[in-house]
Write an enzyme that holds these catalytic residues in place. Structure first.
Site, PDB file in Angstrom:
ATOM      1  N   LYS A  99      35.826  42.862  36.682  1.00 45.66           N
ATOM      2  CA  LYS A  99      35.029  43.109  35.542  1.00 45.66           C
ATOM      3  C   LYS A  99      34.762  45.208  36.553  1.00 45.66           C
ATOM      4  O   LYS A  99      34.411  46.201  35.972  1.00 45.66           O
ATOM      5  CB  LYS A  99      34.151  41.896  35.554  1.00 45.66           C
ATOM      6  CG  LYS A  99      34.943  41.776  34.706  1.00 45.66           C
ATOM      7  CD  LYS A  99      33.184  40.525  33.899  1.00 45.66           C
ATOM      8  CE  LYS A  99      32.669  39.858  35.600  1.00 45.66           C
ATOM      9  NZ  LYS A  99      31.370  39.749  34.206  1.00 45.66           N
TER      10      LYS A  99
ATOM     11  N   LYS B 232      32.620  44.567  39.081  1.00 38.76           N
ATOM     12  CA  LYS B 232      31.639  44.593  40.185  1.00 38.76           C
ATOM     13  C   LYS B 232      31.799  43.965  41.573  1.00 38.76           C
ATOM     14  O   LYS B 232      32.231  42.419  41.032  1.00 38.76           O
ATOM     15  CB  LYS B 232      30.956  43.232  39.024  1.00 38.76           C
ATOM     16  CG  LYS B 232      30.694  43.559  37.519  1.00 38.76           C
ATOM     17  CD  LYS B 232      29.848  43.146  36.815  1.00 38.76           C
ATOM     18  CE  LYS B 232      28.145  43.118  37.071  1.00 38.76           C
ATOM     19  NZ  LYS B 232      27.439  41.919  35.903  1.00 38.76           N
TER      20      LYS B 232
END
Length: 131
Positions: free
Chosen positions: A44, A46
């Protein structure tokens, strides 16, 4: 028994997370937290400050959380709802509309975010403090 599920990274656990989890638990008798794995977070884009294991341990220490499961993909929500016989899916209101399709399987609820707090803000403050 009414089962509730929510999803997230829950990095640098803070009072905004606690409020979300309390509100989620208030919708049922059993709260399941699907916690994003480190690998899924990387996909993602992150990066969590704390490892999956540390974040899982923190969530398991909260009395309102009954079960923590790994979130490995975006698509697992449909199968999780079936597998865990979920009655209510909930997320923060920054996701409004994104999971309405789950309404065919269970109730979908979005909660307002707690103002002036986020993991991003905490990471920035931690970074500034170490410079």
């Amino acid at each position: 028994m009414r089962r509730v599920i929510t999803y997230g990274t829950f990095d640098t656990l803070h009072h905004g997370h606690i409020r979300l989890l309390r509100r989620a638990r208030s919708l049922g008798d059993y709260l399941i937290v699907a916690l994003s794995t480190d690998d899924f977070n990387a996909r993602k884009g992150k990066t969590a400050v704390l490892s999956f294991e540390d974040r899982k341990e923190d969530l398991e220490a909260l009395r309102m959380v009954d079960l923590v499961i790994p979130e490995r993909t975006w698509d697992q929500k449909v199968s999780d709802i079936d597998l865990y016989q979920v009655d209510v899916f909930t997320m923060g209101d920054d996701w409004i509309g994104k999971f309405d399709f789950l309404g065919d399987q269970c109730e979908v609820t979005y909660f307002p975010r707690t103002p002036l707090i986020s993991s991003t803000q905490i990471r920035k403050a931690m970074s500034s403090a170490t410079e």
